[in-house]
Enzyme design. Structure first.
Site, PDB file in Angstrom:
ATOM      1  N   CYS A   8      41.967  76.123  40.545  1.00 40.39           N
ATOM      2  CA  CYS A   8      42.907  76.180  41.657  1.00 40.39           C
ATOM      3  C   CYS A   8      43.942  75.086  41.420  1.00 40.39           C
ATOM      4  O   CYS A   8      44.252  74.764  40.284  1.00 40.39           O
ATOM      5  CB  CYS A   8      42.183  76.004  42.988  1.00 40.39           C
ATOM      6  SG  CYS A   8      41.237  74.466  43.104  1.00 40.39           S
TER       7      CYS A   8
ATOM      8  N   HIS B 298      34.133  52.286  27.346  1.00 41.00           N
ATOM      9  CA  HIS B 298      34.582  53.347  26.437  1.00 41.00           C
ATOM     10  C   HIS B 298      34.889  52.700  25.088  1.00 41.00           C
ATOM     11  O   HIS B 298      35.948  52.092  24.899  1.00 41.00           O
ATOM     12  CB  HIS B 298      35.815  54.049  26.997  1.00 41.00           C
ATOM     13  CG  HIS B 298      36.122  55.361  26.341  1.00 41.00           C
ATOM     14  ND1 HIS B 298      36.699  55.450  25.095  1.00 41.00           N
ATOM     15  CD2 HIS B 298      35.899  56.634  26.751  1.00 41.00           C
ATOM     16  CE1 HIS B 298      36.844  56.730  24.776  1.00 41.00           C
ATOM     17  NE2 HIS B 298      36.366  57.467  25.757  1.00 41.00           N
TER      18      HIS B 298
END
Length: 630
Positions: A27, A551
């Site tokens: 959407c 990360h």
């Protein structure tokens, strides 16, 4: 590899791989998956993925919240496999009947919403052009554009038959034929004549199916079972024509004689309800929708109202269910988020609030809902109150939409009437919602403690001359929470991070370290909540509430774990200073990858402030690099 492709790969990995994906669509801000086995999903891994704002399982779908770039990510995921664009049936055993129904409705209507909204806005544009006398309704240009806009609604039975076929795992081309027969000119003419219609001596109710919503869905549901039966009994040599023949000869009469009239009865019942509400309590729906739209959005239920809204258009010629109330709610989100963005001194929250306020103005509220009002809680209740008040105005003034459109300031044309009073009421509704939520947020939402802000400023002024950061942090405030560096190296400016998500601190307050060695350690006592199979990213949740993403390197997911060695696993409890992972820095660099390691407090907005230490400093794994103030 593009950023969108990288994000797509990580999402696929965390939803259980390509083989676990049955269907995927999107959407405005979410990926909506139909999964074969929901137990294979790694939600913690998804939430720790840069570019993912959150996850939710509602209405038979597993939804991953991305933001306004979701279509790009969705395209990349579709390239990886031959997925359906419509959410298929959820096979999980514990799925309730309500979730099944909501999931079915949502998956059938969600794919057609862009077409319906586009056609609706075209209708509204034509109304404006006629009102200002820039276009004559007798002109062929107008007539051609008008038939284009009407086509989305006139041929709705065909469109819904196709999306229903994907949902029910039936042949969409058979379904299209059955949908088309409902609006065929010959059948329409027979209905128009008003004479009795019969099929093989059985009565066929004369119903006009133009813009019909319920009948095509029910017809295709029945067709899906007929098709399975036809395939089972048909010899392989003649299946190509015998299966569709059986499908048509069985389903069509059932549609004309039983299923279509059933849908017509339901439509008549809805008409009675609409007329009662419009005549006796027309304020009820806009107030409820204005107040509770945020919760409908959170559960995905707002799509489930679409069939009722389309039924309103088909029976009454206008809509009151979605447009007015959602306009009130969406503009309340915009006003509240703007106030928070102007008030806060937290850079990450300010950026999130101001940008999400702008998108909410245009009817896309999920960034504001998930990034601001829901997290801070008080603004959410302000949105509920303001949306309800503005919805009351919408109801009392009998605001109506004459076409479907995303409920924002650009949707004003769908309120156009001959005297423009409906548009004026919509403008007043917008002003009430936006101003009321803005003012209430200014006075009642505490986004920063002034004492903490002053202390944060003091840190920025004096931290350059502070060598013992741990002692310094302890002397400042007893409510601060320390984040140690997980690795020894050099702190670098964020603008040197070669990744947009980390460079712009989209995930939260970020500091980057360029390691000088390959040993990584726990920065605090924590639980390992996510650990990617490629071992390039670790998610930790401290005992004090900090959620941290480490990360290791940029684009190192492409190494597929080569050069990374660790025995930790999700669920492990680690103490500050415990060894997490060893990385062969030289190997990573030889393969052309950067070792710059972004360290992100992914729940930054749950703290009064998160302060990073200055750039271009050498740190060891015992040095404090961030302070979070609770």
């Amino acid at each position: 590899m593009s950023n969108y492709e990288k994000l797509a790969n990580e999402i696929i990995e965390n939803v259980g791989g390509l083989t676990n994906i049955d269907s995927v669509t999107n959407c405005m801000t979410r990926l909506r998956f139909g999964l074969k086995d929901n137990t294979k999903v790694n939600e913690d891994g998804l939430k720790a993925t840069p570019g993912v704002q959150g996850t939710v399982y509602k209405g038979g779908q597993f939804q991953v919240i991305i933001g306004t770039d979701v279509s790009n990510v969705s395209d990349e995921i579709r390239k990886k496999g031959n997925f359906s664009d419509s959410i298929t049936e959820d096979n999980s055993e514990n799925k309730g009947i309500i979730n099944k129904v909501l999931g079915t409705i949502t998956s059938i209507f969600q794919p057609i919403i862009p077409a319906i909204c586009g056609a609706g806005m075209l209708r509204a544009l034509l109304a404006l052009l006629v009102f200002f006398e820039w276009l004559n309704p007798e002109d062929q240009t107008y007539q051609l554009l008008n038939l284009l806009a009407d086509s989305a609604f006139y041929f709705l039975p065909v469109i819904l038959a196709i999306t229903s076929a994907y949902r029910f795992k039936a042949n969409p081309y058979y379904a299209a034929v059955l949908g088309a027969m409902l609006i065929h000119p010959t059948f329409t003419a027979m209905v128009g004549e008003g004479t009795a219609i019969n099929f093989a001596g059985l009565p066929v109710k004369a119903i006009s199916y133009g813009s019909a919503v319920i009948p095509p869905i029910l017809i295709v549901l029945v067709m899906s079972y007929v098709e399975k039966f036809a395939k089972k009994i048909s010899p392989n040599a003649v299946k190509i024509f015998l299966v569709p023949l059986i499908v048509f000869l069985i389903t069509a009469p059932l549609a004309w004689i039983i299923i279509g009239p059933m849908g017509g009865i339901l439509g008549d019942m809805l008409l009675v309800v609409f007329e009662f509400l419009n005549n006796q309590a027309r304020w009820v729906i806009p107030v409820l929708m204005g107040a509770f739209t945020p919760f409908f959005v959170m559960t995905g239920m707002h799509y489930s109202f679409m069939p009722v809204q389309l039924a309103q258009y088909a029976t009454l010629g206008y809509g009151t269910l979605l447009g007015p109330g959602m306009l009130a709610s969406n503009l309340s989100q915009a006003g509240s988020s703007l106030a928070i963005g102007l008030k806060t001194k937290n850079k990450v929250l300010k950026q999130t609030a101001l940008s999400s306020s702008a998108t909410a103005l245009f009817g896309i509220t999920e960034p504001a809902l998930y990034g601001v009002t829901l997290k801070l809680k008080t603004p959410l209740w302000i949105v509920v109150f303001s949306g309800g008040v503005a919805g009351l105005w919408a109801g009392l003034t009998n605001m109506r939409t004459y076409a479907s459109a995303t409920a924002g300031i650009l949707a004003l044309p769908v309120y156009v009437t001959e005297d423009m009073s409906n548009v004026l009421n919509a403008v007043i509704c917008i002003v009430i919602a936006f101003v009321l939520s803005f003012v209430l947020a200014v006075f009642f939402v505490k986004v920063d403690s002034s004492e903490t802000v002053e202390e944060s400023d003091e840190i920025d002024k004096n931290i350059d001359t502070t060598t013992d950061r741990t002692i310094f942090a302890a002397e400042i405030n007893q409510t601060n929470i320390e984040v140690k560096s997980p690795v020894s190296g050099n702190i670098i400016p964020n603008n040197e991070i070669q990744d947009d998500v980390f460079r712009n601190q989209i995930m939260g307050n970020t500091i980057a370290v360029d390691p000088i060695e390959g040993e990584f350690y726990a920065p605090f006592d924590a639980e390992v909540v996510s650990f990617f199979p490629t071992k390039h990213a670790i998610g930790l949740k401290s005992t004090t509430g900090i959620e941290l993403l480490i990360h290791i390197g940029i684009d190192t997911v492409e190494l597929d774990g080569d050069g990374f060695h660790s025995d930790i696993k999700v669920g492990d409890q680690v103490k500050k200073g415990d060894h997490l992972i060893s990385v062969d820095i030289n190997l990573v660099k030889e393969k052309g990858y950067s070792m710059i390691t972004p360290i992100v407090v992914t729940n930054t907005q749950e703290f009064t402030d998160v302060v990073s230490l200055p750039e271009k400093k050498n740190v060891s794994n015992s040095d404090t690099i961030m302070l979070a103030f609770s």
